[in-house]
Write a protein that holds these residues in place. Structure first.
Motif, PDB file in Angstrom:
ATOM      1  N   ILE A 434       0.875  -1.169   0.000  1.00  0.00           N
ATOM      2  CA  ILE A 434       0.000   0.000   0.000  1.00  0.00           C
ATOM      3  C   ILE A 434       0.908   1.214   0.000  1.00  0.00           C
ATOM      4  CG2 ILE A 434      -1.958  -1.110   1.130  1.00  0.00           C
ATOM      5  CD1 ILE A 434      -1.089   0.165   3.762  1.00  0.00           C
ATOM      6  N   THR A 435       0.394   2.330  -0.487  1.00  0.00           N
ATOM      7  CA  THR A 435       1.242   3.506  -0.647  1.00  0.00           C
ATOM      8  C   THR A 435       0.515   4.752  -0.168  1.00  0.00           C
ATOM      9  OG1 THR A 435       2.518   4.811  -2.261  1.00  0.00           O
ATOM     10  CG2 THR A 435       0.450   3.894  -3.011  1.00  0.00           C
ATOM     11  N   ALA A 436       1.251   5.723   0.336  1.00  0.00           N
ATOM     12  CA  ALA A 436       0.672   7.016   0.682  1.00  0.00           C
ATOM     13  C   ALA A 436       0.209   7.708  -0.595  1.00  0.00           C
ATOM     14  CB  ALA A 436       1.697   7.885   1.405  1.00  0.00           C
ATOM     15  N   PHE A 437      -0.854   8.479  -0.490  1.00  0.00           N
ATOM     16  CA  PHE A 437      -1.416   9.125  -1.674  1.00  0.00           C
ATOM     17  C   PHE A 437      -0.407  10.002  -2.395  1.00  0.00           C
ATOM     18  CE2 PHE A 437      -5.818   8.727   0.350  1.00  0.00           C
ATOM     19  CZ  PHE A 437      -6.151   7.664  -0.458  1.00  0.00           C
ATOM     20  N   ASP A 438       0.483  10.633  -1.633  1.00  0.00           N
ATOM     21  CA  ASP A 438       1.447  11.521  -2.276  1.00  0.00           C
ATOM     22  C   ASP A 438       2.670  10.783  -2.799  1.00  0.00           C
ATOM     23  OD1 ASP A 438       2.852  10.899  -0.010  1.00  0.00           O
ATOM     24  OD2 ASP A 438       2.982  12.950   0.753  1.00  0.00           O
ATOM     25  N   GLY A 439       2.692   9.454  -2.665  1.00  0.00           N
ATOM     26  CA  GLY A 439       3.790   8.659  -3.193  1.00  0.00           C
ATOM     27  C   GLY A 439       5.070   8.736  -2.385  1.00  0.00           C
ATOM     28  N   SER A 440       5.020   9.285  -1.181  1.00  0.00           N
ATOM     29  CA  SER A 440       6.239   9.483  -0.398  1.00  0.00           C
ATOM     30  C   SER A 440       6.676   8.231   0.347  1.00  0.00           C
ATOM     31  CB  SER A 440       6.046  10.618   0.602  1.00  0.00           C
ATOM     32  OG  SER A 440       5.019  10.299   1.526  1.00  0.00           O
ATOM     33  N   ALA A 441       5.760   7.295   0.568  1.00  0.00           N
ATOM     34  CA  ALA A 441       6.102   6.106   1.349  1.00  0.00           C
ATOM     35  C   ALA A 441       5.245   4.934   0.897  1.00  0.00           C
ATOM     36  CB  ALA A 441       5.896   6.370   2.839  1.00  0.00           C
ATOM     37  N   GLU A 442       5.763   3.727   1.157  1.00  0.00           N
ATOM     38  CA  GLU A 442       4.985   2.529   0.879  1.00  0.00           C
ATOM     39  C   GLU A 442       5.264   1.481   1.945  1.00  0.00           C
ATOM     40  OE1 GLU A 442       6.036   1.079  -2.999  1.00  0.00           O
ATOM     41  OE2 GLU A 442       7.764  -0.048  -2.253  1.00  0.00           O
ATOM     42  N   LEU A 443       4.217   0.742   2.280  1.00  0.00           N
ATOM     43  CA  LEU A 443       4.342  -0.418   3.150  1.00  0.00           C
ATOM     44  C   LEU A 443       4.289  -1.638   2.253  1.00  0.00           C
ATOM     45  CD1 LEU A 443       4.356  -1.778   5.988  1.00  0.00           C
ATOM     46  CD2 LEU A 443       1.852  -1.793   5.836  1.00  0.00           C
TER      47      LEU A 443
END
Length: 683
Positions: A434-443
């Motif tokens: 899954i990813t943050a909406f702004d694309g800054s991080a992902e799990l």
């Protein structure tokens, strides 16, 4: 005989009659047309023929069926429907919601997908933070036909059932879907039940006129009606937000009134990419598409749904230097003026990923956000809905809030991007993320490492579930379980890690990855027990350090914490530190606009606490808690050990309950963590 008087009498009796009560709304469309050329029947003539010809056959299958009618005047070819008509449909249904078990909307095929999408949103009440306070609990089934339901040889001749029509079977299927009790807006056509906000019209002449290319069918009608429950939206998480509740219906009715007043003032349009001339050899560059976009913006547009090519590619006006292109400049100017830009695809199926090609990666620079697997039809309806709510009550939504909600799954219209939900996508297989909406991080569930949170910008690892990399029985799966616990199982089904958030009570939860672009330290991974309205654990960051001011961080959350409306407070966790040796206090404003104080007294050490609108409270020995208004002597409670207690406060008009439970997950023993929730009790 006065047909309208008869209708009123029949509707009154339907509300009181036992059995399954289904209300039918005839809005127009081919299904209700007769003559040459085809023209819609009046509502009175259609309802009379429906009662005499169709209802007896339906009752042969469903003897307890009680049919009533919700008027929609005048019936229209769906080509002529407009957004305010969506509100009319929704308001008419909502008025009858408490007295009916299900609803069938007879509708023209041209814009049926738009109306079905729009009603799925209109029947969803939203709080300021995007959490839901009113949720559909009954079926609303759209259907129509490619051929009319009735035949009439002459204007004076009686109406009869048409021989070769698909309309009759579609009505039978829609009624069967109503008996399934599914809690969503759907569309039945040609023996198949679809989620309404996933539908597209795919044929102008075939009986199989609709499809949901990016989502499986909800059910099928054959020898028997079959509902695939795995694909159906779940029931509301609590009775408080279910539209079975009169209070929830009142909340939704107020929101719907606001939307009705605003909806015709909001201008959103889909814009199709197509090969058109551009010239990047001149300064300034020119482009036909740029000119069209600029002309649209000048008409007061508030939202653009870009129907791009492929995975979201859109011509920039300069292939070698996109930012130099006229289209880039036109879209960038539009976004700077506050216009929402949604990047959809004109391809029937697939997921938007504008970053896959250089021809689309520039869209992020002008503020366009990807619609993932949402149809452009649903994007238009959803964007209109959200834009009407920007100034509802105290929302004051910035464009960024609207954009984030556009990418958030509200009612099954879009894939879950930044969350794992026990009532939706509940696990990550090896390699999934899954990813943050702004694309800054992902799990990501790393095949060798297990769950790892990464900063996309610099590639650094922010958090991992496992301290050491296991050598055997990998890869594994990360599950968001129905008991509220996030667990990582290896390939032998052995739990290697869990979040420790198992609860005995209702615990429908989701793990969420949030971030806010441009704000250092804003990446946050947490588990939200949204059935109970609190964050059960923050996985990253593990604890807080810098003193922060609550009102500066989350001013919108303050009023909700004392609004005395159960179970729909703000979901964001607020981190605060009090460093004064005398303790500290936070002012709240209650629903009557009065200022109330909540005080914590320490003993010379730091006291950290968390507020996120939940139902639990932990009090450490030696601390006292004060609740009250601005009066000189607020009530004072000294609790030597964590305990449950009640507080009477006439300011709020009822009781507040605080229960003992540590939900912080922090490691610093000097920190005091708690969450509060106001509950309303009758009697």
């Amino acid at each position: 005989m006065d047909r309208s008087a008869t209708n009123a009498e029949s509707e009154d009796s339907a509300a009181q009659a036992p059995g399954t009560k289904i209300a039918v709304t005839y809005t127009g469309g081919t299904i209700g047309c007769v003559g040459d050329p085809l023209a819609p029947l009046t509502a009175e003539d259609f309802e009379q023929a429906f009662d005499e010809i169709i209802v007896p056959v339906l009752k042969a299958q469903y003897p307890d069926l009680v049919i009533s009618y919700i008027p929609f005047q005048p019936p229209l070819d769906s080509t002529n429907l407009q957004p305010s008509d969506w509100c009319r449909m929704a308001k008419n249904i909502l008025q009858e919601y408490g007295d009916r078990d299900a609803f069938v909307v007879l509708h023209g095929t041209d814009t049926m997908a738009y109306s079905a999408s729009a009603l799925s949103f209109l029947f969803t009440g939203l709080e300021k933070d995007g959490s839901q306070n009113a949720v559909l609990s009954k079926p609303i089934v759209f259907t129509g036909s490619q051929l009319p339901l009735f035949d009439q040889k002459t204007k004076e001749a009686p109406l009869t059932l048409r021989f070769d029509t698909d309309a009759y079977q579609n009505i039978c299927g829609a009624v069967s879907a109503c008996y399934s009790g599914l809690p969503e807006v759907c569309l039945f056509f040609d023996d198949t039940l679809f989620r309404g906000n996933r539908t597209e019209k795919v044929s102008a002449s075939s009986f199989a006129a609709f499809a949901t290319p990016n989502y499986p069918a909800l059910g099928t009608a054959g020898v028997e009606f079959y509902l695939d429950n795995e694909n159906v939206l779940p029931l509301p998480t609590t009775s408080a937000i279910s539209l079975e509740s009169e209070n929830a219906r009142n909340i939704l009715a107020e929101q719907l009134e606001h939307i009705t007043r605003k909806i015709d003032q909001v201008s959103v349009m889909p814009f199709l990419a197509f090969p058109a001339p551009y010239n990047c050899a001149v300064t300034p560059t020119t482009s036909v598409l740029a000119d069209l976009l600029t002309a649209c913006v000048e008409q007061g547009l508030e939202g653009l749904v870009l129907e791009a090519y492929g995975e979201g590619n859109f011509p920039s006006g300069d292939p070698e230097n996109p930012s130099h292109g006229a289209i880039f400049q036109a879209l960038n100017s539009a976004h700077e003026k506050g216009i929402a830009l949604i990047d959809n695809t004109q391809v029937m199926s697939g997921i938007v990923d504008a970053t896959a090609y250089a021809a689309g990666s520039w869209l992020a620079q002008v503020g366009a956000i990807g619609a993932y697997d949402m149809t452009s039809i649903a994007s238009v309806a959803k964007l209109i809905y959200l834009l009407t709510l920007r100034d509802y009550h105290d929302n004051d939504w910035e464009l960024s809030t609207v954009e984030q909600l556009m990418q958030t799954n509200l009612t099954g219209e879009i894939m879950d991007v930044n969350r794992l939900d026990t009532r939706g996508k509940l696990y990550l297989s090896a390699g999934e993320f899954i990813t943050a909406f702004d694309g800054s991080a992902e799990l990501i569930n790393d095949p060798d490492r297990g769950p790892v949170l990464k900063n996309i910008g610099d590639g650094s690892e922010l958090w991992s579930a496992l301290e050491t990399s296991p050598s055997d029985n990998m890869p594994g799966r990360l599950y968001m379980q129905s008991d509220g616990n996030l667990v990582f199982y290896d390939s032998s089904n052995t739990a290697l890690w869990d979040s420790g958030t198992t609860t005995a009570s209702e615990s429908t939860s989701m793990v969420i990855l949030d971030s806010c672009s441009g704000q250092p330290g804003s990446i946050r991974l947490y588990i939200d027990n949204y059935a109970r309205g609190y964050v059960s654990k923050t996985l990253y960051p593990p604890k807080w350090s810098d003193p922060l001011v609550l009102s500066d961080l989350f001013p919108q959350a303050i009023g909700k914490l004392v609004s005395f409306t159960a179970l729909h407070q703000a979901k964001s966790t607020q981190y605060v530190q009090i460093t004064d040796s005398k303790g500290g206090f936070v002012n709240f404003t209650n629903m009557d606009g009065e200022t109330c104080q909540f005080l914590i007294w320490g003993s010379g050490r730091e006291v950290g606490f968390t507020l996120n609108g939940a139902g639990f409270f932990t009090l450490q020995e030696g601390y006292s808690i004060q609740f009250g208004t601005n009066g000189p002597q607020p009530s004072d409670f000294l609790v030597s050990n964590p305990a449950n207690f009640f507080i009477d406060n006439e300011t709020y008009g009822g009781q507040a309950m605080i229960a003992s439970k540590n939900v912080s997950g922090g490691e610093d023993s000097n920190n005091l963590s708690f969450v509060i929730q106001w509950y309303e009790y009758e009697g």
